[in-house]
Design an enzyme around this catalytic site. Structure first.
Site, PDB file in Angstrom:
ATOM      1  N   TYR A 124      13.820  21.861   7.174  1.00  0.00           N
ATOM      2  CA  TYR A 124      14.775  21.965   8.173  1.00  0.00           C
ATOM      3  C   TYR A 124      15.976  21.376   8.227  1.00  0.00           C
ATOM      4  O   TYR A 124      15.597  20.393   7.476  1.00  0.00           O
ATOM      5  CB  TYR A 124      13.618  21.508   9.597  1.00  0.00           C
ATOM      6  CG  TYR A 124      14.173  21.654  10.710  1.00  0.00           C
ATOM      7  CD1 TYR A 124      14.045  22.906  11.498  1.00  0.00           C
ATOM      8  CD2 TYR A 124      15.208  20.336  11.395  1.00  0.00           C
ATOM      9  CE1 TYR A 124      15.194  22.228  12.856  1.00  0.00           C
ATOM     10  CE2 TYR A 124      15.831  20.444  12.464  1.00  0.00           C
ATOM     11  CZ  TYR A 124      15.965  21.737  13.099  1.00  0.00           C
ATOM     12  OH  TYR A 124      16.129  21.821  14.496  1.00  0.00           O
ATOM     13  N   GLN A 186      10.253  23.131  18.107  1.00  0.00           N
ATOM     14  CA  GLN A 186       9.925  25.156  17.985  1.00  0.00           C
ATOM     15  C   GLN A 186       9.987  24.907  16.334  1.00  0.00           C
ATOM     16  O   GLN A 186       9.280  25.629  16.081  1.00  0.00           O
ATOM     17  CB  GLN A 186      10.483  25.366  19.210  1.00  0.00           C
ATOM     18  CG  GLN A 186      11.904  25.431  19.061  1.00  0.00           C
ATOM     19  CD  GLN A 186      12.532  24.598  19.809  1.00  0.00           C
ATOM     20  OE1 GLN A 186      12.206  23.600  19.909  1.00  0.00           O
ATOM     21  NE2 GLN A 186      14.186  25.109  20.340  1.00  0.00           N
ATOM     22  N   ASN A 209      16.123  15.026  15.157  1.00  0.00           N
ATOM     23  CA  ASN A 209      16.513  13.957  15.864  1.00  0.00           C
ATOM     24  C   ASN A 209      14.952  13.710  16.544  1.00  0.00           C
ATOM     25  O   ASN A 209      13.842  13.895  15.975  1.00  0.00           O
ATOM     26  CB  ASN A 209      17.123  14.895  17.227  1.00  0.00           C
ATOM     27  CG  ASN A 209      16.552  15.768  17.837  1.00  0.00           C
ATOM     28  OD1 ASN A 209      15.226  16.328  17.144  1.00  0.00           O
ATOM     29  ND2 ASN A 209      16.791  17.439  18.538  1.00  0.00           N
ATOM     30  N   SER A 233      19.006   6.071   9.025  1.00  0.00           N
ATOM     31  CA  SER A 233      19.340   5.559   7.993  1.00  0.00           C
ATOM     32  C   SER A 233      19.878   4.309   7.632  1.00  0.00           C
ATOM     33  O   SER A 233      20.644   3.572   8.650  1.00  0.00           O
ATOM     34  CB  SER A 233      20.141   7.231   7.974  1.00  0.00           C
ATOM     35  OG  SER A 233      21.006   6.854   6.417  1.00  0.00           O
ATOM     36  N   GLN A 255      27.977   4.749   5.452  1.00  0.00           N
ATOM     37  CA  GLN A 255      26.477   4.461   6.440  1.00  0.00           C
ATOM     38  C   GLN A 255      27.138   4.836   8.169  1.00  0.00           C
ATOM     39  O   GLN A 255      26.220   5.210   8.762  1.00  0.00           O
ATOM     40  CB  GLN A 255      25.499   3.438   5.683  1.00  0.00           C
ATOM     41  CG  GLN A 255      24.637   3.721   6.118  1.00  0.00           C
ATOM     42  CD  GLN A 255      23.959   4.414   5.811  1.00  0.00           C
ATOM     43  OE1 GLN A 255      23.811   4.885   4.457  1.00  0.00           O
ATOM     44  NE2 GLN A 255      23.248   5.789   6.540  1.00  0.00           N
ATOM     45  N   HIS A 258      27.000   7.880  10.443  1.00  0.00           N
ATOM     46  CA  HIS A 258      25.735   8.579   9.992  1.00  0.00           C
ATOM     47  C   HIS A 258      25.604   8.549  11.569  1.00  0.00           C
ATOM     48  O   HIS A 258      24.578   9.846  11.795  1.00  0.00           O
ATOM     49  CB  HIS A 258      24.848   8.265  10.089  1.00  0.00           C
ATOM     50  CG  HIS A 258      24.468   9.219   8.056  1.00  0.00           C
ATOM     51  ND1 HIS A 258      24.749  10.304   8.019  1.00  0.00           N
ATOM     52  CD2 HIS A 258      24.400   8.288   6.941  1.00  0.00           C
ATOM     53  CE1 HIS A 258      24.934  10.328   7.106  1.00  0.00           C
ATOM     54  NE2 HIS A 258      24.519   9.407   5.708  1.00  0.00           N
ATOM     55  N   GLU A 322      16.560   1.570   1.899  1.00  0.00           N
ATOM     56  CA  GLU A 322      16.888   3.174   2.172  1.00  0.00           C
ATOM     57  C   GLU A 322      17.659   2.957   1.036  1.00  0.00           C
ATOM     58  O   GLU A 322      17.169   3.363  -0.051  1.00  0.00           O
ATOM     59  CB  GLU A 322      17.113   3.929   3.116  1.00  0.00           C
ATOM     60  CG  GLU A 322      17.272   5.630   2.531  1.00  0.00           C
ATOM     61  CD  GLU A 322      18.134   6.093   4.314  1.00  0.00           C
ATOM     62  OE1 GLU A 322      18.924   6.079   5.569  1.00  0.00           O
ATOM     63  OE2 GLU A 322      18.221   7.780   3.636  1.00  0.00           O
ATOM     64  N   HIS A 323      19.244   2.411   1.102  1.00  0.00           N
ATOM     65  CA  HIS A 323      19.879   2.507   0.187  1.00  0.00           C
ATOM     66  C   HIS A 323      20.741   0.882  -0.227  1.00  0.00           C
ATOM     67  O   HIS A 323      20.860   0.763   0.767  1.00  0.00           O
ATOM     68  CB  HIS A 323      21.591   2.951   0.859  1.00  0.00           C
ATOM     69  CG  HIS A 323      21.509   4.465   0.915  1.00  0.00           C
ATOM     70  ND1 HIS A 323      20.816   5.322   2.641  1.00  0.00           N
ATOM     71  CD2 HIS A 323      20.789   5.762   0.382  1.00  0.00           C
ATOM     72  CE1 HIS A 323      20.938   6.147   2.531  1.00  0.00           C
ATOM     73  NE2 HIS A 323      20.744   7.022   1.188  1.00  0.00           N
ATOM     74  N   ASP A 356      24.303  10.757  -2.297  1.00  0.00           N
ATOM     75  CA  ASP A 356      24.315  11.750  -0.748  1.00  0.00           C
ATOM     76  C   ASP A 356      23.956  12.625  -0.779  1.00  0.00           C
ATOM     77  O   ASP A 356      23.766  14.170  -1.040  1.00  0.00           O
ATOM     78  CB  ASP A 356      24.939  11.297   0.641  1.00  0.00           C
ATOM     79  CG  ASP A 356      24.776  10.186   0.743  1.00  0.00           C
ATOM     80  OD1 ASP A 356      23.332   9.537   0.745  1.00  0.00           O
ATOM     81  OD2 ASP A 356      25.526   9.139   1.678  1.00  0.00           O
ATOM     82  N   GLU A 410     -26.707   3.914  -5.111  1.00  0.00           N
ATOM     83  CA  GLU A 410     -26.084   4.462  -4.016  1.00  0.00           C
ATOM     84  C   GLU A 410     -27.015   5.451  -3.259  1.00  0.00           C
ATOM     85  O   GLU A 410     -26.425   5.159  -2.367  1.00  0.00           O
ATOM     86  CB  GLU A 410     -25.174   4.744  -4.087  1.00  0.00           C
ATOM     87  CG  GLU A 410     -23.543   4.335  -5.206  1.00  0.00           C
ATOM     88  CD  GLU A 410     -22.012   4.910  -4.935  1.00  0.00           C
ATOM     89  OE1 GLU A 410     -22.010   6.297  -4.874  1.00  0.00           O
ATOM     90  OE2 GLU A 410     -21.581   4.040  -4.667  1.00  0.00           O
ATOM     91  N   HIS A 415     -27.711  13.125  -6.121  1.00  0.00           N
ATOM     92  CA  HIS A 415     -26.415  13.022  -7.307  1.00  0.00           C
ATOM     93  C   HIS A 415     -27.269  12.896  -8.809  1.00  0.00           C
ATOM     94  O   HIS A 415     -26.787  13.329  -9.865  1.00  0.00           O
ATOM     95  CB  HIS A 415     -25.653  11.586  -6.600  1.00  0.00           C
ATOM     96  CG  HIS A 415     -24.683  12.219  -5.316  1.00  0.00           C
ATOM     97  ND1 HIS A 415     -25.330  12.826  -4.636  1.00  0.00           N
ATOM     98  CD2 HIS A 415     -23.291  12.735  -5.643  1.00  0.00           C
ATOM     99  CE1 HIS A 415     -24.152  12.975  -3.647  1.00  0.00           C
ATOM    100  NE2 HIS A 415     -23.016  13.075  -4.373  1.00  0.00           N
TER     101      HIS A 415
END
Lengths: 429, 429
Positions: A124, A186, A209, A233, A255, A258, A322-323, A356, A410, A415
């Protein structure tokens, strides 16, 4: 940017906390979208395009002609840049391939593990004013490297019913030609369940989003895998007196631009470094087109003075950024102490933008503290690993009696029996 | 066991479908348990122990004395068997370690990836009449191999307030000494959020009933990682005329005895093989202590005759079984064609029990078709992989201009500026 000086260790946990993300409220809206796509398939998608993208689509899929035309619309300069990035990403990700190694755990018992592509994956790519074609490289290159059979891409169309040429160019460059004009929750529902035009896939990747994020969460509960949980981020910079305040400010701002919810943290053992960096921020901020977004993001951000660089590393490990940028000349001593981070940028010339776009590492990384328990996207994300075992007569004779004992303990007698029958047959021959 | 002969290809999808699992109904009950544990911590756990485990606990954690005593209660024979299994699991999982390799993607741009242990992990071992100590090996051994700092284990106590000696012995053997008497959804909540006695962890592993499964799903939405989504256990056997009907029957039954919801599928290109195997099932079934469970599981199970072994492989790939047994003398030709499976058992001496206990492969595997998009537990499950990049002056000079172009095309000018400033500084020196 809030400056905090020498906070006591007990305050670190609160300082390292992200703002809470409200998660529940979208359940109903997004569940309805998913149900609608499941039931009405392409028809639902065409209606959502009308409603949200303000366009009457005649076809959901991008035609070969559209792709050919897009290729002519991207400048040669940008094409070269994208090609350079692609090559680096390819080189680094190709190095992550794992060879099959047969291990004889006991004489006659051979075990091995094989990576196989997830056959169908969906990517996506969000819409908006700017085309995020770099994410196509980050997801499409490893998917192609492992050999996923079907790689599809969904992205919302603009009001003219088109997808940005740079997106189509990049997708085509990495070998993705099944591209659909579908956005939002969707799109996730389409790739999870199939709609006629959009094929069903087994794993869905890519940013989006809050509706997209919620849709990914919901389809995951129904067995569709996703790349990782999402959050805003973020970057954490550790700067000592050898850092360059202009570079530090530029990295914090890259950063902050963003989104308004971006998280920006600056740590130093030196008050002057923080002062100088904050001054530089003010200077650079005024020049940025996205000044409003960056200004809001900086309001939630923190500059923290700690006693030592070791303290800075420890705080960073607790935050799990993250970074993580190590803005200093000598960094190698610290590397061993880093325990939680998505991707690390070492030294004054390793800006976050490098990762990036073009260093070769993946930019799809764990946010929101998930670096404690999740990895960024890599070749691994596009495969599943199947184990194999092959026992000879000698093999089952060697480990069979142990299995019988364990199965009995067990209380799983079938088995046990599966082994007993084989051992008896071998004895009788 | 329902026998289906030569179903047309169009029917395969329905034949490969698992029964639907109802997922929604437990949300409220389990959410309440999680909230209660979050708010009332140890107190909530003690109350649940009273309510569900019928015991008044004085301490939630297992003492050193309890562990010492457990060690004396396990027979030497069983200890040897567990040790043998542990060694094989260790050997196979140790081979999965990935070495750090520095890749120079462009001159001056070095990238690498490092696996680091997830610092805190929690293992859940269900209760019930039989002690599932083998799962402790499957989860504890790789956790120890990668060096997770804190490995804790929760398992429900019996009415006397004890955990089965075989569980305590095995946990201690792999080096897990933080063991808590907590079961069900409350155990998952404890390991996700911490309770005072039970420490908070970042990733939770282990099987369980529908409450445990739901709790894992819910904590995952709040950022706690889990091993994989859960479903009923299953086996698919492909048997040709060289298979041994008694072995095939024993392997089907060892899956069927797991639970009434177990899925058992037998495929063959030979009607006689299926007839003979079904006769053997009837013979062996009568002898089993868990005959009632196995009988019910077999009711949902299918034996399908297909035209060729290639068809059987194709059907299996569509079904994506947790366990795939190739019950035949010559199997190597088929191996390349397998695309979806959790673990594969090759040849007449490789029974599923071997992998369940002691071959060395992991028995925590994707069920319910998840083998299409998830891997079984491995060393990977206990690490996160951090990427690093280090750019020299030459490095940023080489890739900087491409980054500037790409950032500009994505309208991220602060990203561009972070590079521009560095390139200018280099030019000025």
């Amino acid at each position: 940017m809030r400056v905090i000086k020498y906070p006591p260790n007990k305050d670190w946990e609160i300082l390292a906390k992200r703002p809470e993300i409200a998660r529940e409220e979208l359940d109903t809206i997004v569940s309805e979208v998913i149900e609608n796509v499941k039931n009405n398939k392409d028809q639902a998608l065409l209606e959502y395009a009308k409603k949200f993208d303000k366009v009457n689509l005649t076809s959901l899929s991008v035609s070969e002609n559209e792709i050919s035309e897009a290729i002519t619309l991207v400048s040669d300069e940008l094409k070269s840049a994208i090609n350079l990035a692609k090559n680096n990403i390819e080189k680094f990700h190709a190095s992550q391939k794992i060879n099959v190694e047969i291990i004889e755990t006991t004489p006659g018992v051979q075990c091995w593990r094989k990576s196989l592509p997830i056959e169908k994956v969906g990517l996506y790519i969000p819409g908006g004013s700017a085309p995020l074609f770099s994410t196509i490289l980050m997801l499409g290159v490893p998917a192609k490297l492992v050999g996923c059979k079907e790689i599809i891409l969904c992205s919302p169309p603009n009001k003219e019913g088109n997808i940005h040429p740079a997106i189509l160019y990049t997708a085509n460059l990495v070998g993705i030609t099944k591209i659909y004009k579908v956005g939002g929750a969707q799109a996730i529902a389409s790739m999870a369940y199939g709609t006629g035009s959009v094929p069903q896939t087994y794993k869905i990747f890519g940013p989006g989003n809050q509706y997209v994020t919620k849709a990914k969460e919901l389809v995951q509960l129904n067995g569709v895998a996703i790349d990782m949980p999402a959050g805003p981020s973020e970057v954490l910079i550790i700067a000592d007196e050898t850092s360059n305040p202009a570079f530090v400010a530029a990295d914090l701002l890259s950063q902050a631009e963003h989104g308004t919810d971006s998280q920006v943290i600056l740590l130093s053992d030196n008050e002057q470094v923080i002062e100088a960096s904050i001054k530089e921020i003010a200077k650079q901020l005024a020049e940025l087109p996205r000044v409003d977004i960056a200004t809001l993001a900086l309001k939630n951000s923190k500059a923290i003075v700690l006693n030592t660089i070791t303290d800075c590393i420890n705080f960073s490990n607790q935050y799990a950024p993250e970074h993580l940028i190590l803005a200093t000349e000598k960094t190698d001593d610290w590397l061993e102490d880093i325990t939680n981070a998505g991707s690390v940028f070492i030294g004054n010339y390793s800006c976050e933008s490098a990762g990036d776009y073009a260093s070769g590492t993946n930019h799809t990384l764990p946010t929101n503290g998930y670096a404690k328990n999740y990895s960024g996207v890599s070749l691994d994300s596009f495969v599943k690993k199947i184990t194999f075992q092959k026992l000879s007569k000698q093999g089952i004779q060697n480990i069979g009696p142990a299995i019988e004992l364990m199965a009995e303990a067990e209380e799983l007698f079938a088995h046990k029996n599966a082994v007993t029958l084989r051992l008896k047959q071998i004895d009788n021959v």
